[in-house]
Design a protein around this motif. Structure first.
Motif, PDB file in Angstrom:
ATOM      1  N   MET A 183      57.320  65.041  55.718  1.00  0.00           N
ATOM      2  CA  MET A 183      56.402  65.061  54.265  1.00  0.00           C
ATOM      3  C   MET A 183      55.389  65.973  54.161  1.00  0.00           C
ATOM      4  SD  MET A 183      55.348  60.875  55.194  1.00  0.00           S
ATOM      5  CE  MET A 183      56.348  59.902  55.894  1.00  0.00           C
ATOM      6  N   ILE A 184      54.886  66.626  55.378  1.00  0.00           N
ATOM      7  CA  ILE A 184      53.829  67.563  55.407  1.00  0.00           C
ATOM      8  C   ILE A 184      54.314  68.969  56.073  1.00  0.00           C
ATOM      9  CG2 ILE A 184      51.814  65.991  54.898  1.00  0.00           C
ATOM     10  CD1 ILE A 184      51.146  66.552  57.680  1.00  0.00           C
ATOM     11  N   THR A 185      53.623  70.002  56.041  1.00  0.00           N
ATOM     12  CA  THR A 185      54.041  70.954  56.981  1.00  0.00           C
ATOM     13  C   THR A 185      52.656  71.527  57.623  1.00  0.00           C
ATOM     14  OG1 THR A 185      53.555  72.744  55.013  1.00  0.00           O
ATOM     15  CG2 THR A 185      55.921  72.055  55.685  1.00  0.00           C
ATOM     16  N   GLU A 186      52.836  71.982  58.829  1.00  0.00           N
ATOM     17  CA  GLU A 186      51.756  72.490  59.496  1.00  0.00           C
ATOM     18  C   GLU A 186      51.783  73.991  59.932  1.00  0.00           C
ATOM     19  OE1 GLU A 186      49.577  71.843  64.076  1.00  0.00           O
ATOM     20  OE2 GLU A 186      51.610  71.196  63.721  1.00  0.00           O
ATOM     21  N   THR A 187      50.858  74.683  59.186  1.00  0.00           N
ATOM     22  CA  THR A 187      50.618  76.257  59.707  1.00  0.00           C
ATOM     23  C   THR A 187      49.192  76.688  60.219  1.00  0.00           C
ATOM     24  OG1 THR A 187      49.728  76.360  57.441  1.00  0.00           O
ATOM     25  CG2 THR A 187      51.862  76.698  57.433  1.00  0.00           C
ATOM     26  N   GLN A 188      49.208  77.608  60.757  1.00  0.00           N
ATOM     27  CA  GLN A 188      48.093  78.292  61.439  1.00  0.00           C
ATOM     28  C   GLN A 188      47.415  79.190  60.502  1.00  0.00           C
ATOM     29  OE1 GLN A 188      47.068  77.382  64.404  1.00  0.00           O
ATOM     30  NE2 GLN A 188      48.601  75.638  64.647  1.00  0.00           N
ATOM     31  N   GLU A 189      46.124  78.968  60.360  1.00  0.00           N
ATOM     32  CA  GLU A 189      45.177  79.686  59.502  1.00  0.00           C
ATOM     33  C   GLU A 189      44.001  80.197  60.339  1.00  0.00           C
ATOM     34  OE1 GLU A 189      44.651  78.643  55.398  1.00  0.00           O
ATOM     35  OE2 GLU A 189      46.809  78.694  55.176  1.00  0.00           O
ATOM     36  N   ASN A 190      43.716  81.279  60.652  1.00  0.00           N
ATOM     37  CA  ASN A 190      42.381  81.571  61.631  1.00  0.00           C
ATOM     38  C   ASN A 190      42.273  80.666  62.842  1.00  0.00           C
ATOM     39  OD1 ASN A 190      41.694  83.389  59.534  1.00  0.00           O
ATOM     40  ND2 ASN A 190      40.365  81.675  58.335  1.00  0.00           N
ATOM     41  N   GLY A 191      43.522  80.375  63.560  1.00  0.00           N
ATOM     42  CA  GLY A 191      43.584  79.712  64.681  1.00  0.00           C
ATOM     43  C   GLY A 191      43.416  78.138  64.575  1.00  0.00           C
ATOM     44  N   LYS A 192      43.469  77.810  63.332  1.00  0.00           N
ATOM     45  CA  LYS A 192      43.222  76.225  63.223  1.00  0.00           C
ATOM     46  C   LYS A 192      44.448  75.722  62.249  1.00  0.00           C
ATOM     47  CE  LYS A 192      38.223  76.161  62.370  1.00  0.00           C
ATOM     48  NZ  LYS A 192      37.293  75.604  61.471  1.00  0.00           N
ATOM     49  N   ALA A 193      44.863  74.639  62.594  1.00  0.00           N
ATOM     50  CA  ALA A 193      46.097  74.013  61.968  1.00  0.00           C
ATOM     51  C   ALA A 193      45.715  73.351  60.818  1.00  0.00           C
ATOM     52  CB  ALA A 193      46.459  72.837  62.991  1.00  0.00           C
ATOM     53  N   VAL A 194      46.332  73.809  59.761  1.00  0.00           N
ATOM     54  CA  VAL A 194      46.159  73.430  58.441  1.00  0.00           C
ATOM     55  C   VAL A 194      47.499  72.940  57.623  1.00  0.00           C
ATOM     56  CG1 VAL A 194      45.810  74.430  56.150  1.00  0.00           C
ATOM     57  CG2 VAL A 194      44.708  75.589  58.046  1.00  0.00           C
ATOM     58  N   TYR A 195      47.153  71.556  57.212  1.00  0.00           N
ATOM     59  CA  TYR A 195      48.464  70.673  56.824  1.00  0.00           C
ATOM     60  C   TYR A 195      48.369  70.903  55.256  1.00  0.00           C
ATOM     61  CZ  TYR A 195      47.700  69.016  61.521  1.00  0.00           C
ATOM     62  OH  TYR A 195      47.739  69.175  62.706  1.00  0.00           O
ATOM     63  N   GLN A 196      49.587  70.667  54.779  1.00  0.00           N
ATOM     64  CA  GLN A 196      49.726  70.666  53.283  1.00  0.00           C
ATOM     65  C   GLN A 196      51.045  69.946  52.922  1.00  0.00           C
ATOM     66  OE1 GLN A 196      49.619  74.694  52.147  1.00  0.00           O
ATOM     67  NE2 GLN A 196      51.598  75.350  52.821  1.00  0.00           N
ATOM     68  N   LEU A 197      51.278  69.393  51.658  1.00  0.00           N
ATOM     69  CA  LEU A 197      52.239  68.702  51.523  1.00  0.00           C
ATOM     70  C   LEU A 197      53.625  69.658  51.312  1.00  0.00           C
ATOM     71  CD1 LEU A 197      51.076  66.276  48.655  1.00  0.00           C
ATOM     72  CD2 LEU A 197      51.811  65.575  50.742  1.00  0.00           C
TER      73      LEU A 197
END
Length: 115
Positions: free
Chosen positions: A99-113
């Motif tokens: 449903m969503i994806t998890e990516t790393q940005e600036n050492g933090k997990a960021v979620y998006q559809l």
């Protein structure tokens, strides 16, 4: 007198069935409430991500903070008391279900559809 015996037996049978159904519902109530709360949480997260693009777990917490679930005709209710723990339980499920994806940005997990 003998003509009333089938009615008494039928009444006893119906009473047993209604009692068994009530017991079965009572045993499953916590699981059903938990499933309802998870479904509401997933819906809220999806709406938040659709509206705002990508968000971190910390940014998602306010969207599910005061979430509750209740079955119709019942006083029992379940609510989110710890948004971080609740998100820790539903976000991996949402990723697994694609449903969503998890990516790393600036050492933090960021979620998006998922597109």
């Amino acid at each position: 007198m003998l003509k009333y015996i089938p009615y008494v037996l039928l009444f006893a049978l119906v009473t047993m069935i209604v009692y068994a159904w009530g017991m079965w519902r009572a045993m499953r109530q916590q699981q059903d409430l938990s499933n309802m709360l998870s479904a509401k949480g997933i819906s809220k997260v999806k709406k938040a991500l659709k509206k705002n693009g990508s968000l971190t777990e910390k940014e998602l917490e306010p969207f599910i903070k005061d979430l509750t679930a209740k079955q119709p005709f019942s006083r029992e209710q379940i609510a989110v008391t710890d948004p971080k723990k609740f998100l820790d339980s539903i976000l991996p499920y949402m990723i697994k279900q694609k449903m969503i994806t998890e990516t790393q940005e600036n050492g933090k997990a960021v979620y998006q559809l998922r597109r």
